[in-house]
Design a protein around this motif. Structure first.
Motif, PDB file in Angstrom:
ATOM      1  N   CYS A   1     -32.341   2.394   8.248  1.00  0.00           N
ATOM      2  CA  CYS A   1     -31.311   2.921   9.148  1.00  0.00           C
ATOM      3  C   CYS A   1     -30.047   3.223   8.362  1.00  0.00           C
ATOM      4  O   CYS A   1     -29.473   2.331   7.722  1.00  0.00           O
ATOM      5  CB  CYS A   1     -31.019   1.902  10.256  1.00  0.00           C
TER       6      CYS A   1
ATOM      7  N   ALA B   1     -26.898   3.634  15.682  1.00  0.00           N
ATOM      8  CA  ALA B   1     -28.196   3.246  16.249  1.00  0.00           C
ATOM      9  C   ALA B   1     -28.006   2.239  17.378  1.00  0.00           C
ATOM     10  O   ALA B   1     -28.662   2.329  18.419  1.00  0.00           O
ATOM     11  CB  ALA B   1     -29.088   2.664  15.160  1.00  0.00           C
TER      12      ALA B   1
ATOM     13  N   ARG C   1     -26.796   4.003  20.524  1.00  0.00           N
ATOM     14  CA  ARG C   1     -27.862   4.760  21.202  1.00  0.00           C
ATOM     15  C   ARG C   1     -28.838   3.811  21.912  1.00  0.00           C
ATOM     16  O   ARG C   1     -29.315   4.117  23.018  1.00  0.00           O
ATOM     17  CB  ARG C   1     -28.587   5.656  20.190  1.00  0.00           C
TER      18      ARG C   1
ATOM     19  N   GLU D   1     -35.291   4.847  15.674  1.00  0.00           N
ATOM     20  CA  GLU D   1     -34.026   4.694  14.961  1.00  0.00           C
ATOM     21  C   GLU D   1     -34.179   3.843  13.707  1.00  0.00           C
ATOM     22  O   GLU D   1     -33.485   4.049  12.704  1.00  0.00           O
ATOM     23  CB  GLU D   1     -32.985   4.044  15.875  1.00  0.00           C
TER      24      GLU D   1
END
Length: 215
Positions: free
Chosen positions: A157, A163, A166, A200
């Protein structure tokens, strides 16, 4: 209405009494809604006089905001304990447990509380400040787990904060239907945040599911 006779009154330290009032208000907010967090309702919950609650919270809005913070912080600590996963801990296992809990019916009251608080925060600036602070706290806690997992190579990531945002938006999006079609959405909505998180974090589908086995 709860009867309050002339029995002996127990005098408690101010900090203890205040904490007791906030805890009672949090219970009411979770089970009945923040609109029901009034001085009289909380007094009934504790079997004390409304004047005692008003002594600590002259403004009911202040009690509502603190009740929301107490309830959501307690649930966050249960879902993602502070400091998890810890040195050498398994970040994947922490997130797997997190998604199992948030996707269960046990999380429904928390979902309703967030939906309730966001609606009321349009009209109550004090509550809005608490909602924003808690949103950032939840995102920060998820970011910590992602950062830890990325550091050990469990995740891939490039932006843990983005992330985390989201993932939380996906959880909230699914929860927006909690008062209407929750029983008809099936697993698709409940798995939305988990499947997004797997994408993600560069994980195979199913890695964060109950079995932990990629599909």
């Amino acid at each position: 209405m709860t009867s309050r006779g002339p029995g002996k009154r127990v005098r408690k330290a101010p900090a203890e009494r205040r904490g007791e009032i906030v805890a009672a208000a949090a219970r009411v907010g979770l089970t009945e809604g923040l609109e029901c967090v009034t001085l009289r309702r909380v007094a009934d919950e504790l079997e004390v006089r409304p004047g005692l609650v008003g002594h600590y919270f002259p403004a009911a809005d202040t009690l509502v905001a603190e009740a929301f913070t107490a309830a959501t912080t307690n649930d966050l600590d249960a879902l993602l304990p502070p400091g998890a996963p810890g040195p050498g801990g398994d970040a994947t296992a922490v997130l797997r447990r997190f998604f199992a809990l948030t996707g269960s019916a046990d999380f429904d009251n928390v979902s309703r509380l967030w939906l309730n608080a966001r609606h009321l925060s349009r009209y109550r600036p004090g509550l809005r400040e608490h909602v924003v602070a808690l949103e950032l706290l939840w995102c920060g806690r998820i970011e910590e787990i992602i950062t830890a997992g990325t550091g050990t190579g469990a995740f891939t990531c490039g932006d843990p904060w983005a992330a985390a945002v989201r993932i939380l938006v996906a959880i909230d999006g699914a929860s927006a239907y909690i008062n209407t079609s929750a029983d008809r959405r099936g697993p698709a909505a409940g798995e939305l945040a988990r499947t997004l998180a797997e994408t993600e974090l560069g994980l195979a589908p199913g890695t964060l599911g109950p079995s932990g086995a990629p599909v």
